[in-house]
Write an enzyme that holds these catalytic residues in place. Sequence first.
Site, PDB file in Angstrom:
ATOM      1  N   ASN A 222      80.204  22.588  11.335  1.00 13.88           N
ATOM      2  CA  ASN A 222      79.130  22.298  12.292  1.00 13.88           C
ATOM      3  C   ASN A 222      79.587  22.697  13.692  1.00 13.88           C
ATOM      4  OD1 ASN A 222      80.425  19.911  13.648  1.00 13.88           O
ATOM      5  ND2 ASN A 222      80.365  19.171  11.535  1.00 13.88           N
ATOM      6  N   ASP A 291      79.035  15.373   5.885  1.00 14.75           N
ATOM      7  CA  ASP A 291      78.639  14.323   4.940  1.00 14.75           C
ATOM      8  C   ASP A 291      78.856  14.776   3.497  1.00 14.75           C
ATOM      9  OD1 ASP A 291      77.888  12.392   6.812  1.00 14.75           O
ATOM     10  OD2 ASP A 291      75.970  13.409   7.169  1.00 14.75           O
ATOM     11  N   LYS A 349      72.473   2.563  12.537  1.00 18.93           N
ATOM     12  CA  LYS A 349      73.828   2.848  12.034  1.00 18.93           C
ATOM     13  C   LYS A 349      74.780   1.715  12.423  1.00 18.93           C
ATOM     14  CE  LYS A 349      73.562   7.856  11.675  1.00 18.93           C
ATOM     15  NZ  LYS A 349      73.766   9.157  12.243  1.00 18.93           N
ATOM     16  N   LYS A 353      76.621  -0.362   9.412  1.00 17.38           N
ATOM     17  CA  LYS A 353      78.086  -0.330   9.230  1.00 17.38           C
ATOM     18  C   LYS A 353      78.747  -1.547   9.858  1.00 17.38           C
ATOM     19  CE  LYS A 353      78.199   4.737   8.982  1.00 17.38           C
ATOM     20  NZ  LYS A 353      78.775   6.008   9.388  1.00 17.38           N
TER      21      LYS A 353
HETATM   22  O1  PMT Z   1      82.425  17.661  19.808  1.00 16.01           O
HETATM   23  P1  PMT Z   1      81.425  17.856  20.919  1.00 16.01           P
HETATM   24  O2  PMT Z   1      80.906  19.267  20.992  1.00 16.01           O
HETATM   25  O3  PMT Z   1      81.942  17.338  22.237  1.00 16.01           O
HETATM   26  O4  PMT Z   1      80.109  17.000  20.565  1.00 16.01           O
HETATM   27  C1  PMT Z   1      80.180  15.606  20.565  1.00 16.01           C
HETATM   28  C2  PMT Z   1      79.435  14.982  19.356  1.00 16.01           C
HETATM   29  C3  PMT Z   1      77.953  15.274  19.451  1.00 16.01           C
HETATM   30  C4  PMT Z   1      79.977  15.546  18.036  1.00 16.01           C
HETATM   31  C5  PMT Z   1      79.742  13.445  19.439  1.00 16.01           C
HETATM   32  O5  PMT Z   1      79.250  12.940  20.639  1.00 16.01           O
HETATM   33  C6  PMT Z   1      79.124  12.693  18.270  1.00 16.01           C
HETATM   34  O6  PMT Z   1      77.976  12.275  18.295  1.00 16.01           O
HETATM   35  N1  PMT Z   1      79.919  12.489  17.188  1.00 16.01           N
HETATM   36  C7  PMT Z   1      79.445  11.888  15.915  1.00 16.01           C
HETATM   37  C8  PMT Z   1      78.845  12.966  15.069  1.00 16.01           C
HETATM   38  C9  PMT Z   1      78.360  12.462  13.736  1.00 16.01           C
HETATM   39  O7  PMT Z   1      78.832  12.902  12.744  1.00 16.01           O
HETATM   40  O8  PMT Z   1      77.478  11.516  13.792  1.00 16.01           O
HETATM   41  P2  PMT Z   1      76.837  10.848  12.455  1.00 16.01           P
HETATM   42  O9  PMT Z   1      75.661  10.134  12.979  1.00 16.01           O
HETATM   43  O10 PMT Z   1      76.621  11.857  11.386  1.00 16.01           O
HETATM   44  O11 PMT Z   1      77.944   9.842  11.959  1.00 16.01           O
HETATM   45  C10 PMT Z   1      77.981   8.469  12.363  1.00 16.01           C
HETATM   46  C11 PMT Z   1      79.402   8.003  12.547  1.00 16.01           C
HETATM   47  O12 PMT Z   1      80.087   7.979  11.305  1.00 16.01           O
HETATM   48  C12 PMT Z   1      80.233   8.860  13.462  1.00 16.01           C
HETATM   49  O13 PMT Z   1      81.054   7.972  14.217  1.00 16.01           O
HETATM   50  C13 PMT Z   1      81.070   9.705  12.515  1.00 16.01           C
HETATM   51  O14 PMT Z   1      82.340  10.069  13.093  1.00 16.01           O
HETATM   52  C14 PMT Z   1      81.267   8.749  11.373  1.00 16.01           C
HETATM   53  N2  PMT Z   1      81.399   9.409  10.050  1.00 16.01           N
HETATM   54  C15 PMT Z   1      80.369  10.131   9.542  1.00 16.01           C
HETATM   55  C16 PMT Z   1      80.492  10.689   8.289  1.00 16.01           C
HETATM   56  C17 PMT Z   1      81.688  10.502   7.552  1.00 16.01           C
HETATM   57  N3  PMT Z   1      81.841  11.036   6.366  1.00 16.01           N
HETATM   58  N4  PMT Z   1      82.692   9.805   8.093  1.00 16.01           N
HETATM   59  C18 PMT Z   1      82.566   9.244   9.320  1.00 16.01           C
HETATM   60  O15 PMT Z   1      83.511   8.604   9.808  1.00 16.01           O
END
Ligand code: PMT
Length: 411
Positions: A222, A291, A349, A353
């Site tokens: 990504n 994911d 979320k 969690k």
């Molecule tokens: O890296 P940059 O270009 O600076 O951009 C920053 C960002 C947009 C990536 C950052 O600010 C951000 O939002 N990071 C989280 C991205 C994400 O995967 O969000 P999510 O909504 O899909 O996941 C929710 C949370 O679960 C996140 O804290 C993620 O790290 C965590 N997660 C998700 C999936 C997984 N398999 N394991 C996880 O730990």
Amino acid sequence: MAAGELSGRRIVLGVSGGIAAYKSAELTRLLVKAGAAVDVVLTEAGARFVTPVTFQALSGNYVWTDIWDARRPANMAHIDLTRGADAVLVAPASADFMARLVQGMADDLLSTLCLARPRAGMDGAVRDCPLLVAPAMNRQMWENPATQRNVAQLVEDGVSMLGPAAGDQACGEIGMGRMLEPEELLEELVAFFEPKLLAGRRVLITAGPTQEALDPVRVITNLSSGRMGYALARAAAQAGADVTLVSGPVDLAVPRAVTRVAVRSALDMHAAVMQRVRGQDLFIAVAAVADYRPAAANPHKIKKSGAPLSVELTPNPDILAEVAALPDAPFCVGFAAESRNLDEYAEGKRRAKKLPMVVGNLVQDGLGGSDNSVVIYDAEGRHALARAPKEQLARDIIAHAARLAAAPRSA
Ligand code: PMT
């Protein structure tokens, strides 16, 4: 570093005699670029390496070399220059200059200024104007017991030592005694001024994208640049924490005083986090973890054919959910990257969690770039942080997390 990180600060930069003095010209430029007002004071030996004209052009201020200079209005340059200053930084500090500091000598302007640092009550508080020293000398001079005694004495006297580093020396030798690079000194100075909200705390952070292998040459990934996570690691280290950064593949320098563990896939990241999470006080999940991953990576390069190609994907472990569910879980901060309905999805979320804090952002605002705008969700509600460089947001997020982590927990 974000522009303006030293705005409002006044730094007295002392330059003693040593070949590293040429690096102090660049340091002056960086300090000014970071927003600091810089008054340069050269010792007689320092002025033999780089002239006052250079420093005057770079700082935009008159450069002081002579204790008898009568230009200061009150004619008290030995005290006046540090009045209202936020710090005195001597870079380079020669072995001779450090010995003179230890002895409390006051036979030139810089040593007199260091001895006569007045109390600088800019914000109303009474405190000493701090003294930071960046040694630079030949390795044998550095290793000499006399120098080492002087270093120990300066530390005991409350002086902050920045470096030195090991490496190639101007004399052709290799060893300890190189002055830190100007960028490193700037980072040290910025960190010096940050409140130590996480002193003694251990912080584990994930950052960047993950790469999920389709075959030996192709991956699913990504657009995360890692910038938000690296800015948080930097801010946590500046706040005094012991920081470990588990990072997916990104092209960013490791922030000062941060330990980086490089990983590629979500499974690698999961393993690296679970190995290190015990004993951590905070866990901040910034990584954009895939994911799903291909159910089976092809061991050989997939050959092109005219037919459509289907890839079966299987879910990756949710690292954050797993850490948050540990019996002795650290204080967990999640991120939520959404393209719409930020409040609903991010708060959802947080509740799903059972996290005390989630930082929500819209991908169109923050993915990949150097700025972002975010909303913090916690048990008290939503707290919007206006668009700003990620370094600035990171400091605000760390301050918020440090405050919540110090309070009794509620979800
Ligand atoms: O890296 P940059 O270009 O600076 O951009 C920053 C960002 C947009 C990536 C950052 O600010 C951000 O939002 N990071 C989280 C991205 C994400 O995967 O969000 P999510 O909504 O899909 O996941 C929710 C949370 O679960 C996140 O804290 C993620 O790290 C965590 N997660 C998700 C999936 C997984 N398999 N394991 C996880 O730990």
